[in-house]
Motif scaffolding. Sequence first.
Motif, short mmCIF file in Angstrom:
data_model
loop_
_atom_site.label_atom_id
_atom_site.label_comp_id
_atom_site.label_asym_id
_atom_site.label_seq_id
_atom_site.Cartn_x
_atom_site.Cartn_y
_atom_site.Cartn_z
N GLU A 34 13.57 -30.65 -79.23
CA GLU A 34 13.86 -30.88 -77.90
C GLU A 34 14.27 -32.39 -77.60
O GLU A 34 13.53 -33.32 -77.89
CB GLU A 34 12.12 -30.63 -77.25
CG GLU A 34 11.94 -29.11 -77.47
CD GLU A 34 10.49 -29.18 -78.61
OE1 GLU A 34 9.74 -28.37 -78.59
OE2 GLU A 34 10.75 -30.28 -79.28
N TYR A 69 0.49 -33.40 -81.44
CA TYR A 69 2.09 -32.59 -81.75
C TYR A 69 2.02 -32.14 -83.40
O TYR A 69 2.60 -31.10 -83.51
CB TYR A 69 3.09 -33.77 -81.76
CG TYR A 69 4.35 -33.23 -82.18
CD1 TYR A 69 5.03 -32.50 -81.28
CD2 TYR A 69 4.93 -33.70 -83.20
CE1 TYR A 69 6.24 -32.13 -81.57
CE2 TYR A 69 6.16 -33.09 -83.86
CZ TYR A 69 6.97 -32.28 -82.98
OH TYR A 69 8.10 -31.75 -83.24
N TRP A 106 -2.78 -24.32 -74.18
CA TRP A 106 -2.27 -25.01 -73.00
C TRP A 106 -3.22 -25.63 -72.12
O TRP A 106 -3.07 -26.23 -71.07
CB TRP A 106 -1.33 -24.01 -72.26
CG TRP A 106 0.05 -23.69 -72.96
CD1 TRP A 106 0.50 -22.65 -73.50
CD2 TRP A 106 1.16 -24.69 -73.26
NE1 TRP A 106 1.61 -22.87 -74.34
CE2 TRP A 106 2.00 -23.95 -73.85
CE3 TRP A 106 0.97 -26.11 -73.01
CZ2 TRP A 106 3.23 -24.54 -74.49
CZ3 TRP A 106 2.16 -26.89 -73.33
CH2 TRP A 106 3.45 -26.03 -74.18
N TYR A 149 -0.93 -31.21 -75.01
CA TYR A 149 0.23 -30.31 -74.78
C TYR A 149 0.66 -30.41 -73.50
O TYR A 149 1.96 -30.18 -73.48
CB TYR A 149 -0.24 -29.02 -75.62
CG TYR A 149 -0.52 -29.08 -76.95
CD1 TYR A 149 -0.05 -29.89 -78.03
CD2 TYR A 149 -1.79 -28.45 -77.49
CE1 TYR A 149 -0.31 -29.79 -79.30
CE2 TYR A 149 -2.20 -28.63 -78.62
CZ TYR A 149 -1.52 -29.24 -79.63
OH TYR A 149 -1.93 -29.38 -80.94
N LYS A 150 -0.30 -30.31 -72.77
CA LYS A 150 0.51 -30.62 -71.33
C LYS A 150 1.36 -31.51 -71.03
O LYS A 150 2.30 -31.61 -70.36
CB LYS A 150 -0.58 -30.39 -70.12
CG LYS A 150 -1.39 -29.19 -70.31
CD LYS A 150 -2.69 -29.52 -69.16
CE LYS A 150 -3.62 -28.36 -69.06
NZ LYS A 150 -4.67 -28.43 -68.02
N LYS A 194 4.47 -31.33 -72.71
CA LYS A 194 5.34 -30.17 -72.13
C LYS A 194 6.45 -30.91 -70.96
O LYS A 194 7.56 -30.31 -70.80
CB LYS A 194 4.69 -29.21 -71.46
CG LYS A 194 5.34 -27.86 -70.95
CD LYS A 194 4.40 -26.97 -70.41
CE LYS A 194 5.24 -25.66 -69.84
NZ LYS A 194 4.31 -24.61 -69.41
N MET A 228 8.41 -29.90 -74.54
CA MET A 228 7.82 -29.41 -75.79
C MET A 228 7.71 -27.93 -75.42
O MET A 228 7.19 -27.62 -74.36
CB MET A 228 6.82 -30.10 -76.04
CG MET A 228 6.15 -29.71 -77.57
SD MET A 228 4.22 -29.97 -77.89
CE MET A 228 3.47 -29.08 -76.77
N GLN A 229 8.38 -27.02 -76.45
CA GLN A 229 8.26 -25.85 -76.22
C GLN A 229 6.90 -25.23 -76.69
O GLN A 229 6.20 -24.44 -75.94
CB GLN A 229 9.07 -25.03 -77.40
CG GLN A 229 9.15 -23.49 -77.04
CD GLN A 229 10.31 -22.90 -77.92
OE1 GLN A 229 11.28 -23.51 -78.20
NE2 GLN A 229 10.22 -21.52 -78.33
N GLY A 230 6.25 -26.02 -77.79
CA GLY A 230 4.66 -25.43 -77.93
C GLY A 230 4.83 -24.18 -78.53
O GLY A 230 5.68 -23.34 -78.72
N THR A 287 4.22 -20.52 -77.63
CA THR A 287 4.64 -19.77 -76.52
C THR A 287 4.13 -18.11 -76.63
O THR A 287 4.32 -17.44 -75.70
CB THR A 287 6.19 -19.56 -76.61
OG1 THR A 287 6.67 -18.95 -77.63
CG2 THR A 287 6.77 -20.81 -76.48
#
Length: 284
Positions: free
Chosen positions: A26, A47, A96, A101-102, A105, A109-111, A113
Amino acid sequence: MNLNDLLLAKNVPPEQVIVLRHQPFEPELNKVLPWLAAEKPDVFNAYQQTQNPKVEKAMQNARYIASFIGYGAGKALFVGLYSMHGSRPLTLEEFWKVPAYKEMKAFGMQGFTGEEGRSSVLWFDLELTEIYDSWKGKLVIDWPGGERSWWRWADRNTMPVRAILEESVLDKAMPQWEELGVLPAHWRSALSQWRGIYYIFDISDGKGYIGSAYGSENISGRWRNYAASGHGDNKLLRKRDSRQFRFTILQRVSPDMLPEDVIQLEGTWKKRLHTRFPNGLNEN
């Protein structure tokens, strides 16, 4: 000397160490990751605390993670050596809810899914050690054999030490607009000392806005105001996409210059760069 020599010197068995060279796909996250490592180590650690299935499996057999960031072609920059303290599963919903992670994002960041066919991911409890902590952002190693292979067992590879820099380069460059929220500490300190004139350029149509900073925290305070709002309470900027903005300091002035003199100087820049409406984004 290579990475394994450094590990053995601290009684860390290379066969128990996985080496990660982070370089997110990303674009925005890739740019901001070094600053996260420097300024928000817990977010950086988050991460690497979840991984794809193949790396997950390998990490379950590791005692240490040697964490690096891509530093040009074929090189890696040291962030830290982390010890492993087990793992636990996270569902999509739990993933999430993690603040880090928020935050990432927002940088694209795709994280996790849920589209990977997994109902959960493993979250690894990684704790930063003090081993070579003074070399954070300074130790550079070679990363031979192709950059697509971004993780490796230390004992199966030879990674020569390229350099040990005098100063950390994790937060060396001035952030662009989209990274204002993680402005490195030494930049915050420097900008808080300066009053001056700044220019915001909207790359979508080439129009500009000129402002002045002379408050208690000077340019730093004004910059962080834009980071929080995206528009700094300016009517014509509020209607625009802040992701298209570029921030430039036009002129730095004495920290004791009177506010009315800074404002007068601001007016001369507006005239020179034609930023008053309708040609630009200044209302006056």
